[in-house]
Design a protein around this motif. Structure first.
Motif, PDB file in Angstrom:
ATOM      1  N   MET A 184       0.828  -1.207   0.000  1.00 34.14           N
ATOM      2  CA  MET A 184       0.000   0.000   0.000  1.00 34.14           C
ATOM      3  C   MET A 184       0.860   1.254   0.000  1.00 34.14           C
ATOM      4  SD  MET A 184      -2.977  -1.293   2.521  1.00 34.14           S
ATOM      5  CE  MET A 184      -4.105   0.075   2.357  1.00 34.14           C
ATOM      6  N   LYS A 185       2.101   1.097   0.464  1.00 36.60           N
ATOM      7  CA  LYS A 185       3.059   2.214   0.446  1.00 36.60           C
ATOM      8  C   LYS A 185       2.475   3.481   1.050  1.00 36.60           C
ATOM      9  CE  LYS A 185       6.709   0.649  -1.951  1.00 36.60           C
ATOM     10  NZ  LYS A 185       7.276   0.330  -3.212  1.00 36.60           N
ATOM     11  N   ASP A 186       1.874   3.349   2.192  1.00 36.22           N
ATOM     12  CA  ASP A 186       1.305   4.511   2.847  1.00 36.22           C
ATOM     13  C   ASP A 186       2.283   4.983   3.924  1.00 36.22           C
ATOM     14  OD1 ASP A 186      -0.083   6.392   4.181  1.00 36.22           O
ATOM     15  OD2 ASP A 186      -1.910   5.200   4.429  1.00 36.22           O
ATOM     16  N   PRO A 187       2.934   6.120   3.711  1.00 34.68           N
ATOM     17  CA  PRO A 187       3.972   6.559   4.647  1.00 34.68           C
ATOM     18  C   PRO A 187       3.413   6.909   6.030  1.00 34.68           C
ATOM     19  CG  PRO A 187       3.518   8.264   3.029  1.00 34.68           C
ATOM     20  CD  PRO A 187       2.727   7.061   2.610  1.00 34.68           C
ATOM     21  N   ASN A 188       2.125   7.257   6.077  1.00 33.45           N
ATOM     22  CA  ASN A 188       1.538   7.631   7.370  1.00 33.45           C
ATOM     23  C   ASN A 188       1.248   6.409   8.242  1.00 33.45           C
ATOM     24  OD1 ASN A 188       1.491  10.320   6.538  1.00 33.45           O
ATOM     25  ND2 ASN A 188      -0.468   9.971   5.494  1.00 33.45           N
ATOM     26  N   GLU A 189       1.273   5.277   7.615  1.00 29.54           N
ATOM     27  CA  GLU A 189       0.870   4.092   8.350  1.00 29.54           C
ATOM     28  C   GLU A 189       2.007   3.081   8.368  1.00 29.54           C
ATOM     29  OE1 GLU A 189      -2.846   1.065   8.412  1.00 29.54           O
ATOM     30  OE2 GLU A 189      -2.864   2.620   6.871  1.00 29.54           O
ATOM     31  N   LYS A 190       3.072   3.474   8.980  1.00 29.68           N
ATOM     32  CA  LYS A 190       4.269   2.630   9.014  1.00 29.68           C
ATOM     33  C   LYS A 190       4.026   1.393   9.889  1.00 29.68           C
ATOM     34  CE  LYS A 190       8.858   2.845   8.038  1.00 29.68           C
ATOM     35  NZ  LYS A 190       9.322   2.889   6.677  1.00 29.68           N
ATOM     36  N   PHE A 191       4.316   0.231   9.321  1.00 32.22           N
ATOM     37  CA  PHE A 191       4.134  -1.001  10.078  1.00 32.22           C
ATOM     38  C   PHE A 191       5.495  -1.548  10.474  1.00 32.22           C
ATOM     39  CE2 PHE A 191       3.775  -5.696  10.074  1.00 32.22           C
ATOM     40  CZ  PHE A 191       2.912  -5.819  11.140  1.00 32.22           C
ATOM     41  N   LYS A 192       5.660  -1.793  11.757  1.00 28.96           N
ATOM     42  CA  LYS A 192       6.951  -2.323  12.194  1.00 28.96           C
ATOM     43  C   LYS A 192       6.765  -3.791  12.595  1.00 28.96           C
ATOM     44  CE  LYS A 192       9.364   1.888  13.423  1.00 28.96           C
ATOM     45  NZ  LYS A 192       8.300   2.916  13.412  1.00 28.96           N
ATOM     46  N   LEU A 193       7.233  -4.642  11.734  1.00 31.83           N
ATOM     47  CA  LEU A 193       7.046  -6.089  11.926  1.00 31.83           C
ATOM     48  C   LEU A 193       7.627  -6.548  13.257  1.00 31.83           C
ATOM     49  CD1 LEU A 193       6.140  -8.810  10.795  1.00 31.83           C
ATOM     50  CD2 LEU A 193       8.317  -8.985   9.619  1.00 31.83           C
ATOM     51  N   GLN A 194       8.854  -6.100  13.506  1.00 32.63           N
ATOM     52  CA  GLN A 194       9.555  -6.518  14.720  1.00 32.63           C
ATOM     53  C   GLN A 194       8.764  -6.143  15.980  1.00 32.63           C
ATOM     54  OE1 GLN A 194      13.340  -7.658  14.729  1.00 32.63           O
ATOM     55  NE2 GLN A 194      12.270  -8.583  16.443  1.00 32.63           N
ATOM     56  N   GLU A 195       8.282  -4.898  16.011  1.00 32.36           N
ATOM     57  CA  GLU A 195       7.526  -4.421  17.172  1.00 32.36           C
ATOM     58  C   GLU A 195       6.220  -5.177  17.334  1.00 32.36           C
ATOM     59  OE1 GLU A 195       6.894  -0.201  17.099  1.00 32.36           O
ATOM     60  OE2 GLU A 195       9.064   0.173  17.031  1.00 32.36           O
ATOM     61  N   TYR A 196       5.564  -5.380  16.204  1.00 33.25           N
ATOM     62  CA  TYR A 196       4.285  -6.069  16.240  1.00 33.25           C
ATOM     63  C   TYR A 196       4.441  -7.477  16.804  1.00 33.25           C
ATOM     64  CZ  TYR A 196       0.067  -8.372  14.559  1.00 33.25           C
ATOM     65  OH  TYR A 196      -1.097  -9.095  14.484  1.00 33.25           O
ATOM     66  N   VAL A 197       5.481  -8.144  16.314  1.00 36.03           N
ATOM     67  CA  VAL A 197       5.736  -9.514  16.743  1.00 36.03           C
ATOM     68  C   VAL A 197       6.044  -9.558  18.242  1.00 36.03           C
ATOM     69  CG1 VAL A 197       7.453 -11.356  16.574  1.00 36.03           C
ATOM     70  CG2 VAL A 197       6.421 -10.437  14.512  1.00 36.03           C
ATOM     71  N   SER A 198       6.908  -8.654  18.709  1.00 36.86           N
ATOM     72  CA  SER A 198       7.274  -8.641  20.127  1.00 36.86           C
ATOM     73  C   SER A 198       6.048  -8.411  21.003  1.00 36.86           C
ATOM     74  CB  SER A 198       8.287  -7.529  20.405  1.00 36.86           C
ATOM     75  OG  SER A 198       9.293  -7.547  19.447  1.00 36.86           O
ATOM     76  N   LYS A 199       5.155  -7.562  20.521  1.00 35.99           N
ATOM     77  CA  LYS A 199       3.967  -7.223  21.311  1.00 35.99           C
ATOM     78  C   LYS A 199       2.984  -8.403  21.369  1.00 35.99           C
ATOM     79  CE  LYS A 199       0.858  -4.341  19.886  1.00 35.99           C
ATOM     80  NZ  LYS A 199      -0.094  -3.822  19.200  1.00 35.99           N
ATOM     81  N   GLU A 200       2.799  -9.056  20.236  1.00 32.68           N
ATOM     82  CA  GLU A 200       1.745 -10.064  20.134  1.00 32.68           C
ATOM     83  C   GLU A 200       2.194 -11.462  20.533  1.00 32.68           C
ATOM     84  OE1 GLU A 200      -1.477  -9.453  19.015  1.00 32.68           O
ATOM     85  OE2 GLU A 200      -0.975  -7.318  19.041  1.00 32.68           O
ATOM     86  N   MET A 201       3.505 -11.649  20.552  1.00 32.70           N
ATOM     87  CA  MET A 201       4.028 -12.997  20.729  1.00 32.70           C
ATOM     88  C   MET A 201       3.715 -13.574  22.099  1.00 32.70           C
ATOM     89  SD  MET A 201       7.921 -14.106  20.111  1.00 32.70           S
ATOM     90  CE  MET A 201       8.521 -12.888  21.248  1.00 32.70           C
ATOM     91  N   LYS A 202       3.424 -14.864  22.119  1.00 32.67           N
ATOM     92  CA  LYS A 202       3.214 -15.553  23.388  1.00 32.67           C
ATOM     93  C   LYS A 202       4.424 -16.432  23.676  1.00 32.67           C
ATOM     94  CE  LYS A 202      -1.789 -15.669  23.277  1.00 32.67           C
ATOM     95  NZ  LYS A 202      -1.968 -14.958  22.006  1.00 32.67           N
ATOM     96  N   GLY A 203       4.837 -16.429  24.934  1.00 32.35           N
ATOM     97  CA  GLY A 203       5.962 -17.272  25.322  1.00 32.35           C
ATOM     98  C   GLY A 203       5.503 -18.699  25.522  1.00 32.35           C
ATOM     99  N   THR A 204       6.470 -19.575  25.723  1.00 34.60           N
ATOM    100  CA  THR A 204       6.100 -20.977  25.906  1.00 34.60           C
ATOM    101  C   THR A 204       5.727 -21.271  27.358  1.00 34.60           C
ATOM    102  OG1 THR A 204       8.448 -21.388  26.083  1.00 34.60           O
ATOM    103  CG2 THR A 204       7.394 -21.954  24.016  1.00 34.60           C
ATOM    104  N   GLY A 205       6.256 -20.474  28.275  1.00 30.57           N
ATOM    105  CA  GLY A 205       5.953 -20.688  29.692  1.00 30.57           C
ATOM    106  C   GLY A 205       4.700 -19.929  30.098  1.00 30.57           C
ATOM    107  N   CYS A 206       4.483 -19.807  31.408  1.00 29.01           N
ATOM    108  CA  CYS A 206       3.277 -19.124  31.864  1.00 29.01           C
ATOM    109  C   CYS A 206       3.479 -17.617  31.866  1.00 29.01           C
ATOM    110  CB  CYS A 206       2.892 -19.617  33.262  1.00 29.01           C
ATOM    111  SG  CYS A 206       4.201 -19.362  34.465  1.00 29.01           S
ATOM    112  N   CYS A 207       4.719 -17.198  32.075  1.00 32.55           N
ATOM    113  CA  CYS A 207       4.929 -15.746  32.150  1.00 32.55           C
ATOM    114  C   CYS A 207       6.169 -15.333  31.370  1.00 32.55           C
ATOM    115  CB  CYS A 207       5.076 -15.307  33.597  1.00 32.55           C
ATOM    116  SG  CYS A 207       5.994 -16.508  34.586  1.00 32.55           S
ATOM    117  N   ARG A 208       6.042 -14.221  30.700  1.00 39.04           N
ATOM    118  CA  ARG A 208       7.167 -13.686  29.933  1.00 39.04           C
ATOM    119  C   ARG A 208       7.534 -12.340  30.504  1.00 39.04           C
ATOM    120  NH1 ARG A 208       9.402 -14.088  25.039  1.00 39.04           N
ATOM    121  NH2 ARG A 208       9.307 -11.851  24.795  1.00 39.04           N
ATOM    122  N   SER A 209       8.799 -12.093  30.594  1.00 39.57           N
ATOM    123  CA  SER A 209       9.199 -10.770  31.105  1.00 39.57           C
ATOM    124  C   SER A 209       9.139  -9.756  29.982  1.00 39.57           C
ATOM    125  CB  SER A 209      10.608 -10.853  31.666  1.00 39.57           C
ATOM    126  OG  SER A 209      11.469 -11.408  30.707  1.00 39.57           O
TER     127      SER A 209
END
Lengths: 351, 280
Positions: free
Chosen positions: B255-280
Motif C-alpha cells: 500500500m506504500k502509505d507513509p503515514n501508516e508505518k508497520f513495524k514487523l519486529q515491534e508487532y511480533v514482540s507485542k503479540e508474541m506468546k511465550g512458551t511458559g506461563c509468564c514472559r518478562s
C-alpha cells in the motif's frame, strides 16, 4: 422433470450403498481419503474389472509353463495394457534386469543390511520413516509384518550400495511402493537398483543434475508439442522445475492415483524414462486450454496441481492409452539430444 | 477513493512480470526495474463460462501491467475492479528436513495437528489461504519445500518469486539450529533483497526434548536483524501470528502509505506468546 428427480434419488441412494460395498482400505493398504468418491470408483471398477479379468487370463496363458519371459513386441503390448497385480513383481523383475542381478549376486543384499552404516545416513533415513505412507496400514508400527522396518533396511542397503547417491527424499516413496508390490526386501532392493542405476537419469544425486535436466527437457518438448502452454509459462516467467520436479522425483507417487502410478511403472520398467515425459506431456496437452487461461504464477501452480486429479487420471486404462497417443511420437534420439543441450545450458548457467 | 478494496499484491507481482519476457527459465537472478506503462488494463476478463479452479486467484492486470500504473491507480471499468481479483502473496517455508514446515502450514491452514499423518515433502508443494487483515483480504499462497540439503540447489531458484520467507528450525534438534546460518546465506544470495523474513523456532511445546533455548534463537535473530518467535504446530502457539505478521507487513508494503508505518519486529514482540506461563 419427474424422471430427472427419480434419477437423482436413485443415484443418491446408490451412492450410500457404494460406500458400504467398497472397502475403506484399497488393495494396496492405503486408506481412502475422506472425500473419496465411492460412486464413481464403483462405476469405474465395474468396467475396469472386466479389463483386469481379460488381461489376467491372457497373462496366465502367456506365462504358462515358462520360467522366464522374453522382451518382445508382444510382451511390450501386454505390458502397456497392464500387468495383473499377481504377476507384477515377477514381470518387473524380469523386464528390468533386476532378476538377473539378484541371481548373479546371491547374499549381496543381506551383506549390505548387516554391514556397518554411516550414522548420518541412518539418521536421515529415520527422519522419513514415519513420514512414508502414514495412510497405509502396512506401514504402521503396529502392523505385522511392518513394512517400515523393511523400508529402513532397503534404503540403508541402497545407500551403502550406491554411496554417490546415498539417500534422497523421494526414494522412500519408491522403495515403499516396491515393497508393497513385491512384499520382499531383496527384490525391492534390486528393483531400486534397476530404476536408479539404469532406467532413470541421475535424479537423486546431491547435485540433482538429472532432475534439473529433465525438467528443462520437458520444457523443450512442451515448446515443440504444446507451444501455447510454453508461451504461457514464459509470459509468467515460471520455471518448469517449480511445477514438475515432484512428478519426476516421485515417479508420480502421491501425485496420481495409486492404480494409475502402477500402470505407469509397468511401462517405465519396460520402456524406460521417456514414459515419464509421455505422462507429463499428456497431462499438459490434455489441459492446455486451462493452463493457457492462467493469469499469474500462483495460478499456474494451482492449475498444475489440479490437472493431476479427477476422472481423466483416475480412469487408468484409458489414461495409459492416451499417453501413447496424445503427445505424438517421442523418439529416444530426440530425448537424448535434448538432454545433451539442456545439460550444457544448465552447467553454463550454474558456473 | 471509492475503491472498495485494495489489491495488496498486484504491485510486487507486476514488478516481477515486467521483466518476465526477457528472462529465460534458467536465469535465477532477477533485477527489479519499474518500467513505463505499456498498455491500459484490459476490459476483457476471465471468461464467465469457465469456472475458476480455485477461489479467484486470477489477476485482473495484463501480464506487462507495470509498477507506474499501480502507484497512481487508474480508473478501471466497473467490470474490472473485482474485489477478489488480487494476486496472492507467495510465502515460502524453508528449513531443515523434519523441523515441522508442513505441520506448521497445516495447523495454520486447517487449525489441526495430526501427529504422524504427513508424508515428507519432496520438491515443492503449496496451499492457499485467505486472511483478513484490518478489513482487507490478503491471499497467501504458501510454498512448502523439501528440507534435505540436496534439494536446496533446486529450490533456491524459487526464492526469487517469494515475497516472504519463514525460516524454521526445531528446538529439539541442535543441527537444525546450527544450519540456520547456512540457510540465511542461501537466502541472501538468491531471494529478493526486500523479502520479508522471519525466524521460527518450532516444536516449542516439547519441553523435555528441548535443546535450543529461546534466548539462543533470540540472540541469533538479533545478530541477523530478523524477527523471531517460537512456535508450536502441535499446540498452535504463535502459528496464526507468524503468518498474520507476515501478511500485515506485505499488505503495508504494497500500500506504500507513509503515514501508516508497520513495524514487523515491534508487532511480533507485542503479540508474541511465550512458551511458559509468564514472559518478562
Amino acid at each position: 422433470m419427474e424422471e430427472k428427480n427419480k434419477a437423482a434419488v436413485r443415484s443418491r441412494s446408490a451412492d450410500g450403498r457404494a460406500k458400504e460395498r467398497v472397502d475403506r482400505v484399497d488393495p494396496y493398504g492405503f486408506e481412502r481419503s475422506q472425500d473419496f468418491d465411492y460412486e464413481s470408483y464403483e462405476e469405474f471398477m465395474s468396467e475396469y474389472l472386466v479389463v483386469l479379468t481379460r488381461r489376467s487370463i491372457k497373462w496366465s496363458k502367456l506365462l504358462k509353463g515358462k520360467g522366464k519371459v522374453q522382451k518382445n513386441v508382444k510382451l511390450k503390448r501386454y505390458v502397456r495394457k497392464g500387468i495383473p497385480n499377481e504377476h507384477r513383481a515377477l514381470i518387473w523383475m524380469a523386464i528390468s534386469g533386476a532378476q538377473d542381478k539378484l541371481e548373479k549376486n546371491p547374499g549381496y543384499y543381506q551383506s549390505l543390511v548387516g554391514a556397518q552404516h554411516d550414522p548420518k545416513l541412518m539418521e536421515t533415513i529415520r527422519t522419513d520413516l514415519n513420514r512414508t505412507f502414514p495412510d497405509n496400514i502396512h506401514f504402521r508400527k503396529t502392523s505385522n509384518p511392518c513394512l517400515q522396518k523393511a523400508l529402513y533396511n532397503v534404503l540403508l542397503a541402497y545407500g551403502l550400495h550406491n554411496p554417490a547417491v546415498g539417500y534422497c527424499q523421494g526414494m522412500n516413496f519408491i522403495a515403499g511402493y516396491l515393497l508393497i508390490i513385491t512384499k520382499d526386501e531383496e527384490k525391492s532392493f534390486w528393483l531400486m537398483d534397476a530404476l536408479l542405476g539404469k532406467i532413470l537419469p541421475v535424479y537423486y544425486s546431491p547435485d540433482m543434475l538429472g532432475l534439473k535436466i529433465d525438467n528443462e527437457v520437458l520444457g523443450e518438448l512442451v515448446k515443440m508439442k504444446v507451444p501455447g502452454v510454453w508461451q504461457t509459462m514464459v509470459d509468467h516467467n515460471v520455471m518448469w522445475t517449480l511445477v514438475v520436479s515432484r512428478w519426476f522425483i516421485c515417479l508420480y507417487i502421491d501425485i496420481l492415483p495409486v492404480e494409475t502410478v502402477l500402470r505407469i511403472w509397468d511401462c517405465l520398467f519396460y520402456e524406460g524414462s521417456k514414459i515419464l515425459f509421455r505422462v507429463a506431456l499428456t497431462l499438459i496437452h490434455h489441459n492446455k486450454a486451462l493452463i493457457q487461461e492462467a493469469h499469474s504464477l500462483p495460478d499456474i501452480c494451482q492449475i498444475f496441481k489440479q490437472i493431476t486429479q479427477g476422472p481423466f487420471v483416475e480412469e487408468c486404462h484409458t489414461f495409459i492409452e492416451k499417453i501413447f497417443t496424445e503427445p505424438g511420437s517421442l523418439p529416444m534420439a530426440t530425448l537424448t539430444k535434448l538432454r545433451g543441450s539442456c545439460q550444457s545450458r544448465i552447467i553454463a548457467e550454474e558456473s | 477513493t471509492g475503491r472498495t478494496s485494495v489489491c495488496v499484491s498486484g504491485l510486487r507481482s507486476a514488478e516481477l512480470r515486467c521483466e518476465s519476457k526477457a528472462v529465460t527459465p534458467l536465469q535465477h537472478k532477477h533485477r527489479l526495474t519499474p518500467t513505463e506503462p505499456q498498455c491500459v488494463p484490459p476490459v476483457q476478463l476471465q471468461g464467465t463460462s469457465t469456472p475458476t479452479p480455485c477461489e479467484s486467484l486470477f489477476n485482473i492486470y495484463p501480464s506487462h501491467f507495470s509498477y507506474a500504473l499501480l502507484s497512481d491507480p487508474p480508473v478501471f471499468p466497473a467490470s474490472v475492479s473485482h474485489s477478489s481479483s488480487c494476486l496472492p502473496e507467495q510465502v515460502m517455508l524453508v528449513g531443515d528436513s523434519g523441523v515441522g514446515k508442513t505441520c506448521l502450514l497445516v495447523r495454520f491452514k486447517d487449525g489441526a495437528f495430526l501427529a504422524g499423518s504427513f508424508i515428507s515433502t519432496v520438491g515443492i508443494d503449496f496451499r492457499n489461504k485467505v486472511l483478513n487483515i484490518d478489513g482487507v483480504k490478503v491471499k497467501l499462497q504458501i510454498w512448502d519445500t523439501a528440507g534435505q540439503e540436496r534439494f536446496r540447489s533446486v529450490t533456491h531458484a524459487y526464492y526469487r518469486d517469494a515475497h516472504a520467507l519463514l525460516l524454521l528450525y526445531d528446538v529439539t534438534n541442535k543441527t537444525s539450529f546450527d544450519n540456520i546460518q547456512a540457510w540465511l546465506s542461501e537466502i541472501h544470495e538468491y531471494a529478493q533483497q526486500d523479502v520479508v523474513l522471519m525466524l521460527l523456532g518450532n516444536k516449542a511445546d516439547a519441553t523435555h526434548d528441548r535443546v535450543v533455548k529461546r534466548e539462543d534463537g533470540e540472540r541469533l535473530a538479533k545478530e541477523f536483524g530478523v524477527p523471531f518467535m517460537e512456535t508450536s504446530a502441535r499446540s498452535g502457539l504463535n502459528v496464526e501470528l507468524a503468518f498474520t505478521a507476515v501478511a500485515k507487513e506485505l499488505k503495508h508494503r504494497s500500500m506504500k502509505d507513509p503515514n501508516e508505518k508497520f513495524k514487523l519486529q515491534e508487532y511480533v514482540s507485542k503479540e508474541m506468546k511465550g512458551t511458559g506461563c509468564c514472559r518478562s
